[in-house]
Design a protein around this motif. Structure first.
Motif, PDB file in Angstrom:
ATOM      1  N   ILE A   1       0.867  -1.180   0.000  1.00 39.94           N
ATOM      2  CA  ILE A   1       0.000   0.000   0.000  1.00 39.94           C
ATOM      3  C   ILE A   1       0.902   1.226   0.000  1.00 39.94           C
ATOM      4  O   ILE A   1       1.730   1.396   0.902  1.00 39.94           O
ATOM      5  CB  ILE A   1      -0.913   0.054   1.236  1.00 39.94           C
ATOM      6  CG1 ILE A   1      -1.925  -1.087   1.224  1.00 39.94           C
ATOM      7  CG2 ILE A   1      -1.646   1.401   1.310  1.00 39.94           C
ATOM      8  CD1 ILE A   1      -2.769  -1.177   2.475  1.00 39.94           C
ATOM      9  N   TRP A   2       0.765   2.051  -1.010  1.00 43.38           N
ATOM     10  CA  TRP A   2       1.517   3.301  -1.065  1.00 43.38           C
ATOM     11  C   TRP A   2       0.688   4.426  -0.461  1.00 43.38           C
ATOM     12  O   TRP A   2      -0.468   4.637  -0.869  1.00 43.38           O
ATOM     13  CB  TRP A   2       1.868   3.650  -2.513  1.00 43.38           C
ATOM     14  CG  TRP A   2       3.077   2.929  -3.020  1.00 43.38           C
ATOM     15  CD1 TRP A   2       3.118   1.696  -3.605  1.00 43.38           C
ATOM     16  CD2 TRP A   2       4.422   3.402  -2.981  1.00 43.38           C
ATOM     17  NE1 TRP A   2       4.409   1.355  -3.926  1.00 43.38           N
ATOM     18  CE2 TRP A   2       5.238   2.394  -3.566  1.00 43.38           C
ATOM     19  CE3 TRP A   2       5.025   4.578  -2.527  1.00 43.38           C
ATOM     20  CZ2 TRP A   2       6.619   2.529  -3.701  1.00 43.38           C
ATOM     21  CZ3 TRP A   2       6.401   4.712  -2.655  1.00 43.38           C
ATOM     22  CH2 TRP A   2       7.181   3.702  -3.236  1.00 43.38           C
ATOM     23  N   TYR A   3       1.253   5.136   0.526  1.00 41.86           N
ATOM     24  CA  TYR A   3       0.634   6.387   0.983  1.00 41.86           C
ATOM     25  C   TYR A   3       1.509   7.523   0.481  1.00 41.86           C
ATOM     26  O   TYR A   3       2.746   7.470   0.544  1.00 41.86           O
ATOM     27  CB  TYR A   3       0.476   6.420   2.514  1.00 41.86           C
ATOM     28  CG  TYR A   3       1.776   6.473   3.276  1.00 41.86           C
ATOM     29  CD1 TYR A   3       2.376   7.697   3.589  1.00 41.86           C
ATOM     30  CD2 TYR A   3       2.419   5.315   3.698  1.00 41.86           C
ATOM     31  CE1 TYR A   3       3.570   7.760   4.292  1.00 41.86           C
ATOM     32  CE2 TYR A   3       3.614   5.366   4.389  1.00 41.86           C
ATOM     33  CZ  TYR A   3       4.179   6.593   4.687  1.00 41.86           C
ATOM     34  OH  TYR A   3       5.376   6.655   5.362  1.00 41.86           O
ATOM     35  N   LEU A   4       0.888   8.529  -0.075  1.00 40.84           N
ATOM     36  CA  LEU A   4       1.612   9.618  -0.716  1.00 40.84           C
ATOM     37  C   LEU A   4       0.915  10.943  -0.434  1.00 40.84           C
ATOM     38  O   LEU A   4      -0.304  10.987  -0.230  1.00 40.84           O
ATOM     39  CB  LEU A   4       1.685   9.396  -2.232  1.00 40.84           C
ATOM     40  CG  LEU A   4       2.424   8.127  -2.689  1.00 40.84           C
ATOM     41  CD1 LEU A   4       2.062   7.796  -4.141  1.00 40.84           C
ATOM     42  CD2 LEU A   4       3.935   8.292  -2.537  1.00 40.84           C
ATOM     43  N   GLU A   5       1.685  12.017  -0.417  1.00 42.46           N
ATOM     44  CA  GLU A   5       1.123  13.359  -0.258  1.00 42.46           C
ATOM     45  C   GLU A   5       2.071  14.357  -0.901  1.00 42.46           C
ATOM     46  O   GLU A   5       3.221  14.015  -1.200  1.00 42.46           O
ATOM     47  CB  GLU A   5       0.887  13.680   1.227  1.00 42.46           C
ATOM     48  CG  GLU A   5       2.119  13.608   2.111  1.00 42.46           C
ATOM     49  CD  GLU A   5       2.742  14.966   2.386  1.00 42.46           C
ATOM     50  OE1 GLU A   5       2.143  15.987   2.001  1.00 42.46           O
ATOM     51  OE2 GLU A   5       3.835  14.998   2.973  1.00 42.46           O
ATOM     52  N   THR A   6       1.584  15.576  -1.149  1.00 46.19           N
ATOM     53  CA  THR A   6       2.402  16.569  -1.830  1.00 46.19           C
ATOM     54  C   THR A   6       2.289  17.930  -1.165  1.00 46.19           C
ATOM     55  O   THR A   6       1.309  18.239  -0.487  1.00 46.19           O
ATOM     56  CB  THR A   6       1.981  16.731  -3.307  1.00 46.19           C
ATOM     57  OG1 THR A   6       0.639  17.244  -3.353  1.00 46.19           O
ATOM     58  CG2 THR A   6       2.045  15.405  -4.046  1.00 46.19           C
TER      59      THR A   6
END
Length: 344
Positions: A244-249
């Motif tokens: 599971i990839w969690y990503l934010e910017t």
């Protein structure tokens, strides 16, 4: 191979605060002082490193001093948790100086933070196989009362191996940092309704795998470098369960997000992917009629996986505390969500 988890946080544990990226300028030293006070009120001890209260040209100190203090904290058996004051821009400079083989051979230790700290957490976990935690930075603990999600750092770091912990989506989030920095050490201003979404507007989705991820804005610099160990990590630690990839910017428009994710995809970062948890964006804008939803679809739709966006991850607090390497189940239903992590 099996993920190694640090020893669980105990009452009276020592929290080591070091600044491997940016330090804290004098006008905001109150955040460090008040965070120390509030953490000590919870029964923990706090050690403030030499790098924390200095700042010059976007860095707390020279790359050599930052790396030296971080390594010293990792190797000090008295320190239970490393918590940087916040992120910054230049954590990547210390990666070539850190003795990663020594850290891999050492007992695992919790490091907690986000933004540029996710650069270090990401490399630490993917190279060593030791769990790390993405979430609240030390200065954000300066509030006299912590919100429900931020306060979970204690529970998450206190969880023992083979135990599980559940977190939920927030009720409200902070839409701007202006009030917080105008009134330092008073906490977040949670003024907007939280609503998780999916890129295909499903009513419910559930997916499981091992967590890994961080801030796209800083992780992008790792692609193709000697510190890009994603493929080995996935093969060695996530082969059976998937990822599971969690990503934010932060500070990225729709096109920049797409380019960064495209670059990661081309380098096979998303092999064996089971789902995506994408956080609320900060400093974002569409590019004409090209939106965040378009960017995520263009990258992830071919994988035929669930993709959640506007989750409680990243630069628009509060955020869930996510453990890199933990076996995790994400459940989404009609705008709300839960994250169940198990330390196996």
């Amino acid at each position: 191979m099996k993920i190694k988890y640090p020893a669980s946080l105990k009452p009276d544990s020592l929290i080591g605060v070091t600044a491997p990226s940016s330090g804290v300028e004098e006008s905001l030293h109150i955040l460090v002082d008040e965070a120390k006070l509030q953490v000590e009120k919870k029964g923990f001890k706090v050690l403030i490193g030499e790098t924390v209260l200095t700042q010059h040209k976007g860095r707390s100190a020279s790359k050599e001093k930052r790396a030296e203090e971080l390594m010293a904290f990792f190797q000090d058996d008295i320190i239970s948790v490393i918590m940087p004051p916040w992120g910054g821009s230049f954590a990547m400079e210390i990666l070539p100086i850190i003795d990663w083989n020594k850290l891999k051979e050492s007992n695992p230790k919790w490091m907690l933070g986000y933004s540029d700290i996710s650069t270090l957490n990401f490399v630490y976990t993917t190279i060593t196989g030791h769990a790390s935690a993405h979430g609240v930075n030390f200065t954000e603990l300066s509030a006299p009362d912590w919100d429900g999600l931020s306060s979970k750092w204690i529970d998450v770091l206190s969880c023992n191996e083979n135990e599980e912990i559940t977190q939920y989506s927030s009720e409200k989030y902070q839409s701007s940092w202006d009030k917080m920095y105008s009134n330092p050490a008073k906490g977040f201003y949670l003024d907007s309704q939280t609503k998780w979404k999916t890129i295909n507007n499903e009513d419910e989705v559930t997916f499981s795998g091992r967590l890994i991820g961080g801030c796209v804005s800083t992780l992008q610099v790792l692609v193709g470098t000697p510190f890009d160990n994603v493929n080995n990590f996935v093969n060695q630690y996530c082969h059976d369960e998937g990822v599971i990839w969690y990503l934010e910017t932060v500070g990225m428009d729709a096109a920049k997000i797409y380019r960064a994710l495209w670059q990661m995809q081309q380098n096979n970062w998303f092999t064996n992917i089971k789902g995506v948890l994408f956080g609320r964006t900060s400093g974002y804008k569409d590019i004409g009629d090209f939106t965040l939803n378009d960017a995520l679809k263009d990258v992830f739709e071919s994988f035929n996986i669930p993709v959640i966006l506007d989750a409680d991850v990243g630069h628009t607090p509060p955020q869930n505390i996510l453990v890199n390497g933990a076996y995790t189940t994400v459940k989404y239903s009609n705008g709300k969500g839960s994250i169940i992590m198990k330390y196996i």
